[in-house]
Each structure stands twice: as structure tokens, then as C-alpha cells.
Design a protein around this motif. Sequence first.
Motif, short mmCIF file in Angstrom:
data_model
loop_
_atom_site.label_atom_id
_atom_site.label_comp_id
_atom_site.label_asym_id
_atom_site.label_seq_id
_atom_site.Cartn_x
_atom_site.Cartn_y
_atom_site.Cartn_z
N UNK A 27 13.60 13.29 4.24
CA UNK A 27 13.38 14.69 3.85
C UNK A 27 12.79 14.77 2.44
N UNK A 28 13.42 14.10 1.50
CA UNK A 28 12.92 14.20 0.12
C UNK A 28 11.72 13.30 -0.14
N UNK A 29 11.57 12.22 0.61
CA UNK A 29 10.35 11.43 0.50
C UNK A 29 9.14 12.29 0.86
N UNK A 30 9.25 13.04 1.96
CA UNK A 30 8.15 13.88 2.39
C UNK A 30 7.96 15.10 1.49
N UNK A 31 9.02 15.49 0.77
CA UNK A 31 8.90 16.66 -0.10
C UNK A 31 8.24 16.30 -1.43
N UNK A 32 8.65 15.19 -2.05
CA UNK A 32 8.17 14.89 -3.40
C UNK A 32 6.79 14.24 -3.41
N UNK A 33 6.31 13.76 -2.23
CA UNK A 33 5.01 13.08 -2.26
C UNK A 33 3.88 14.03 -2.68
N UNK A 34 4.04 15.33 -2.40
CA UNK A 34 3.01 16.28 -2.81
C UNK A 34 2.92 16.38 -4.33
N UNK A 35 4.07 16.23 -5.04
CA UNK A 35 4.03 16.34 -6.50
C UNK A 35 3.20 15.23 -7.13
N UNK A 36 3.05 14.10 -6.44
CA UNK A 36 2.20 13.00 -6.93
C UNK A 36 0.78 13.15 -6.38
N UNK A 37 0.67 13.44 -5.09
CA UNK A 37 -0.65 13.50 -4.45
C UNK A 37 -1.46 14.72 -4.90
N UNK A 38 -0.78 15.74 -5.44
CA UNK A 38 -1.49 16.95 -5.83
C UNK A 38 -2.51 16.68 -6.94
N UNK A 39 -2.29 15.62 -7.74
CA UNK A 39 -3.21 15.32 -8.84
C UNK A 39 -4.58 14.88 -8.32
N UNK A 40 -4.69 13.84 -7.47
CA UNK A 40 -6.01 13.51 -6.93
C UNK A 40 -6.55 14.57 -5.98
N UNK A 42 2.52 6.54 -5.94
CA UNK A 42 1.39 6.08 -6.77
C UNK A 42 0.74 4.80 -6.26
N UNK A 43 1.55 3.88 -5.76
CA UNK A 43 1.01 2.62 -5.24
C UNK A 43 0.12 2.87 -4.02
N UNK A 44 0.60 3.68 -3.08
CA UNK A 44 -0.17 3.95 -1.87
C UNK A 44 -1.47 4.69 -2.21
N UNK A 45 -1.38 5.65 -3.13
CA UNK A 45 -2.59 6.39 -3.51
C UNK A 45 -3.61 5.47 -4.16
N UNK A 46 -3.14 4.58 -5.01
CA UNK A 46 -4.05 3.66 -5.70
C UNK A 46 -4.71 2.68 -4.72
#
Length: 517
Positions: free
Chosen positions: A121-134, A256-260
Amino acid sequence: MNARAILYSFSPKPDISPPRKTPSSDFSHQSPFRIRVRVRIHERHCVFSVSARRKVGKEWAVVKSERYKVSDSVPKSVKLEKAFNDVVKGQEDSERVGPWWEEFPKRWVIVVLCFSAFLLCNMDRVNMSIAILPMSSEFNWNPATVGLIQSSFFWGYLLTQIAGGIWADTVGGKKVLGFAVVWWSIATVLTPVAAKLGLPFLLVVRAFMGIGEGVAMPAMNNMLSKWVPVSERSRSLALVYSGMYLGSVTGLAFSPFLIHQFGWPSVFYSFGSLGTVWFTVWLNQAYSSPLEDPQLRPQEKKLIFTDSVSKEPVKVIPWGQILSKAPVWALIVSHFCHNWGTFILLTWMPTYYNQVLKFNLTESGLFCVFPWLTMAFSANVGGWIADTLVSKGFSVTSVRKIMQTIGFLGPAFFLTQLSHIDSPAMAVLCMACSQGTDAFSQSGLYSNHQDIAPRYSGVLLGLSNTAGVLAGVFGTAATGYILQHGSWDNVFEVSVGLYLVGTVVWNLFSTGEKIID
């Protein structure tokens, strides 16, 4: 009475009494009898026999009875068959040794699965806070648009708290929690597609994700209210909620690792696909109630129902009765006061680290993980302490008040110290201690729904968590206004004030006793 005594008392008795003494008897000076009773237990019957030995001169004579078969034909009035089956069943269970995963308590399988669901639940929720930058860079989103996207999650999340509780209490937690995970996993996977189609599609998908996560917490509460006895309630809930904290840590660490390596869509595809794995296990292992589980061992079922409440399904929600109880309103008000401070710290913590402690963004993200880890650890410590106190004879009411008082006054104390600290390291430590003591609330107000209304725990959590979500929405917005016209000290003062209000309300009106049947 043991099995052999039961069998002996209801079996035909052979005549093994000594012969009457006569003048010509050879046994006039015989020694006492030595009697031996033998019972052999077979699959469906017992073989019962008696033998005796008596001394004749210098020799021992053996007198044996006939072998008597005690089977299912014994009259039901003596209930011998039931006693026998219970004994045999107990012997089979005590002698059976299997792999550890087969002996693992089923109620804790349910707890671990709920923990895993909240981790996702929280993995899927917080990923947007990182992915929103790119994403904002690629789609040229301004800050106002980014804020709109971030808030769209709460549209669905806020609307489905009470509805999720009603649904879970009436149809069962298994169906609702399974639906929730599948729903928000699909929404997570569709996020990159929606973003490329346009902003309206993305807002709808994020709101849909909030719908799925909104019904998850009431469904989990319904499941644990039926599966976990009172003596294990605090630590089971603490473990499940620590899944949320660890989910945030996992999401912040791997995104961050997956995005990079693979680009920002990979975060949503990989995290969302994990829901299908969880759902497969959930379908095979979970049941809404112990009564529905055909593989639940009798000893565990007895333990659950000895320390539990009626498991009759809910047909009608007694809204008037629920809303007329002072402890219910104490729970709602306390949840609001608690979440105001919690959401502010978790939402604005990176900004505080950056503006006040002068950390760069990378350092701010790193130190944001620390309070989550502290909360996961202290929540479980608090759960074990609470259950230990209950098992030692403390009333549930006293334990709930003690734990929630720590959950209120602990953060209030550490927040007041921040204005007197100049060292960034001490400030981070103080913030971690604030969140660590905050997590004791899992054994306080978060456990109280099942105490006061176990049959309606899903509905009650939906009510109080709605107030908690509103506190997060209003508190986050109010913090921005306060910072524009004041300082961080003013932000912390408001939080401390609400913590004190919550402490007073909780200790005056809360209870750990069941008030709604």
C-alpha cells in the motif's frame, strides 16, 4: 476422568472375585490379588481386558477375563464416543509433527498477509513523490499542477473510508481487502499510461488508487477483529501498521534506483505487479472468519473463540447507537488530533530539513527514512508491552490510555525541544524520537476500534480515519499558510496544542470495554 477410567466404568465386568472361603479351600491363606487392566486403542474401537494373579502355595495362578470390544455401539447417554474421539484427536494432534510452516498459527498467517498488503500500500503511494520529479520535467507541469496531482489521491481515499467499513463488516474482510489490493495495483500499473494520455486521465487514475487504499484499512481491521484474540491484539495491529512504515522506506529506497536504471514508468509497473503475487496467496490462505477455514486446527480455533466475541455477520449498522456513545467521539477526536501532527511531520519533514537544518535534497530524502524505521520498531515494541500488560491483569482500558498518552505527550515533548536545538544531528534525533513515541498510538487508539465495537470495527475505523484524513488535508494546507506568515515554531505549537487536547479527551472519555454489541 481419563480415557481408561471411562472405558473401565462402562465396560462389562468379569467375575474375578476370590472364591468364598470353605473348610476345604486351598486358598484359606492366600495373598492379595494383583490386578492388571489392559486397554488397546484401535482406529474405531478399544479392546478391554483384565487379568489377575494370586498366589497358590509357592505358585502364582493367572486368571484372565474375556476380551471385551468397546465400539461405537456404546449407548449415547454415556457420551463415550465423544470422549474417546476427543482423546484420540488430542493424541493425533500432539504426536503430529510436520513442517514448521504447517504448524505456524493460522491467525498469524492472516496478520502477515495484512502486513504485506500494507507494505505494498505505501510502496505504491510514495513512489509518486519520487517519480513526480522526472514526470513534471517531461510533461512541463508547474508546481500548482504537481500539487493537484499529489492531492488527487485523497479524493478517493477520503470518500471510501466509511463505505469500506460498511462493506467489510457486511460481506467480510477477505473480499474487501482482496479487492482493494487488486484495484490499487491496477491503478498503479495504469499511471504511466494515464500520464501520457493527459492530465485528466492521470487525476482519475490517482483518485481510483485512493479508492482502493481507502477501503483497505477498514477491511484489515475487520479481519483482525475476527482472527486475533484480545491478548494478541496490540502486537498484531502494530505489526500490520509497521508494514506501512516499512513500505514507505522500501518505496523511497528503490524508486530512485529504478528510475535511474529503467526510467520513471518502471516504478509503477514493478510495484503494481507485486499485487498479483500477493492476491494469489491471499485467495489460497485467507478466510474472513475462523469459522470458514476448514484447515484451522481445533486448538487454535478454541483459543480464538475463547477470547473473542460473537462472529455473527452484520446485517444492519446501528448508526444511532454508534454515534451516541462518548468513547466513539473520543476516538474520532483523538484520531484527528493525532493525525494532524503525524501528517505534518511526514509531509513537511524534507522541507524542514532543507530550510532549517540546511540539508541538501539528497540528504533530506535520506534522513526522511530514519523516522519511518523508528516508527516501525517502536510500534512493535509498544504492541508487545501493551499485550504483556493485558496478560498480567491490567485492564484493557488502562492499557489503551497509557499507550495513547505516550503517543500524544511523547511527540509533544520532543517537538517543543526543536526550537532549543542548534545541532542538525540532534534535531534529526529529536524528530525520530517524536515519531517513535507517536507510534505507540498503534496500541492505543488504533487498537480501540476492536475493543469497543468488535462487530463494527470496520465502520468505526472508517469514521475515525475519515477525521484523520481530514486532519492531514487541513493540517498540510494550514502549515503552508503558517509558514508564509510565521515560523516553524508556530507550526509545532499548533501540533503540540492538538496533542494536549487529544490527551485530555482520550483520558476522560475513552474505554477499553465493549460498548456496542
